[in-house]
Design a protein around this motif. Structure first.
Motif, short mmCIF file in Angstrom:
data_model
loop_
_atom_site.label_atom_id
_atom_site.label_comp_id
_atom_site.label_asym_id
_atom_site.label_seq_id
_atom_site.Cartn_x
_atom_site.Cartn_y
_atom_site.Cartn_z
N GLY A 89 0.82 -1.22 0.00
CA GLY A 89 0.00 0.00 0.00
C GLY A 89 0.84 1.26 0.00
N SER A 90 1.99 1.22 0.69
CA SER A 90 2.90 2.37 0.68
C SER A 90 3.41 2.62 -0.74
CB SER A 90 4.10 2.11 1.60
OG SER A 90 3.71 1.65 2.85
N VAL A 91 3.74 1.52 -1.43
CA VAL A 91 4.26 1.64 -2.80
C VAL A 91 3.16 2.17 -3.73
CG1 VAL A 91 5.34 0.40 -4.71
CG2 VAL A 91 5.87 -0.23 -2.35
N LEU A 92 1.93 1.73 -3.51
CA LEU A 92 0.80 2.24 -4.30
C LEU A 92 0.64 3.74 -4.09
CD1 LEU A 92 -1.79 1.99 -6.00
CD2 LEU A 92 -2.99 1.32 -3.90
N ASN A 93 0.69 4.20 -2.84
CA ASN A 93 0.57 5.64 -2.57
C ASN A 93 1.69 6.43 -3.23
OD1 ASN A 93 -1.75 5.39 -1.04
ND2 ASN A 93 -0.67 5.19 0.89
N LEU A 94 2.87 5.85 -3.24
CA LEU A 94 3.99 6.49 -3.93
C LEU A 94 3.70 6.60 -5.42
CD1 LEU A 94 6.92 7.53 -3.60
CD2 LEU A 94 7.69 5.17 -3.91
N ALA A 95 3.16 5.53 -6.00
CA ALA A 95 2.83 5.53 -7.43
C ALA A 95 1.75 6.55 -7.78
CB ALA A 95 2.39 4.13 -7.86
#
Length: 320
Positions: A89-95
């Motif tokens: 989810g952190s990586v998604l928010n970054l994306a």
């Protein structure tokens, strides 16, 4: 000459040990409130690394990870003894640009050492006994079902429900969500009746399933999961082809020295090789997933590309 070579070898070995020695104490920064899967990830690292270093837990919630990200990037750029936990989810928010102009190269990705899966849960006294029951209720009137999730529209918890809704013929933006900070808050809100369903992760569900007050309707895995969730059907089994794996691990600040970064990468490689680690991971409700250092960094960048494609489907990307 032999004595000189011997002393030189001892000196070189001592330097090598010093270079890769773990600090007596370090910090694991959790970008959410206590009780969720981010908390669980740091606690797993704390237990597994205890022979090498004492890992102190700190909490810095806000912006579903954004506050911790910017704190490290702006104020603690060279901090060699702080790890920050992250999830898919952190990586998604970054994306999605939820960390501002930040990108994957702004931090150093250390290790991913476990994974869990998305899941959908309701209270044990809910009238909905299957995923189909919940989705039929949403289709009849999406405004009558409040869904608790970590983050806001576009978060991984939102996308899980959006994918299921789309398969049911529901406009995802017609659903009602309550944005909360971490998995612990989601289950507290559902227990108090503030929301009727939770879109979260299996590790968080296991933390809250022991008292028999929740019912997990579906896990978003390729096949049924072993252990305590073996009796829970997948969404696929129930006719909804949605799979959502969630990796869990840690990163470090961007200006950490190469030697210190490699020291931590090596520590996690060693941690995962220990026989007792698999048992600790299982007790935490996580499943095998192991990537460190450069391999993890490549995986993160590939994941961001994949999230971009999903975000385009739901028109979630911000206009440049």
């Amino acid at each position: 000459m032999k004595l000189a070579r011997f002393l030189h070898s001892l000196l070189a070995l001592a330097c090598l040990r010093t270079a890769f020695a773990m600090p007596p104490q370090a910090e694991c920064l959790i970008p959410s409130k206590p009780g969720g899967a981010m908390d669980l990830t740091c606690k797993l690292a704390q237990q597994a690394l205890h022979a090498d270093t004492e890992l102190k837990l700190s909490y810095l919630p806000g912006g579903v990870g954004a506050v911790a990200w910017h704190t490290m990037a702006a104020q603690r750029r060279s901090d060699a003894n702080t790890l920050v936990t992250f999830s898919g989810g952190s990586v998604l928010n970054l994306a999605l640009g939820k960390f501002g102009k930040a990108d994957a190269d702004d931090v150093r990705w250390v290790a991913a050492f476990g994974a869990d899966y998305g899941m959908i849960a309701v209270r044990a006294d809910s009238p909905w006994r299957t995923l189909g029951d919940l989705l039929k209720a949403l289709k009849r009137d999406p405004k009558q079902v409040l869904i608790g999730m970590s983050g806001t529209v576009g978060s991984q918890d939102w996308i899980k429900m959006a994918l299921l809704a789309r398969l049911t013929g529901i406009d995802p933006r017609a659903m009602r969500f309550v944005a909360l900070e971490g998995g612990g808050e989601q289950f507290i809100a559902m227990g108090a009746g503030h929301v009727q369903a939770v879109s979260g992760d299996t590790s968080e569900a296991l933390l809250n399933a022991g008292d028999g007050k929740i019912r997990i309707l579906a896990v978003l895995s390729e096949q049924r999961l072993p252990g305590r969730l073996a009796g829970v059907p997948t969404a696929r089994e129930q006719g909804y082809d949605v799979v959502w794996p969630v990796i869990r691990g840690v990163w470090m600040a961007p200006d950490v020295r190469e030697a210190d970064y490699r020291r931590w990468v090596a520590a996690f490689v060693q941690m995962e090789s220990r026989p007792e680690f698999a048992e600790l991971r299982e007790r935490a409700g996580l499943y095998p997933f192991s990537l460190t250092g450069d391999a993890l960094t490549r995986y993160i960048k590939q994941s961001i590309d994949g999230y971009h494609r999903q975000a385009e489907q739901f028109k979630l990307l911000r206009e440049p």
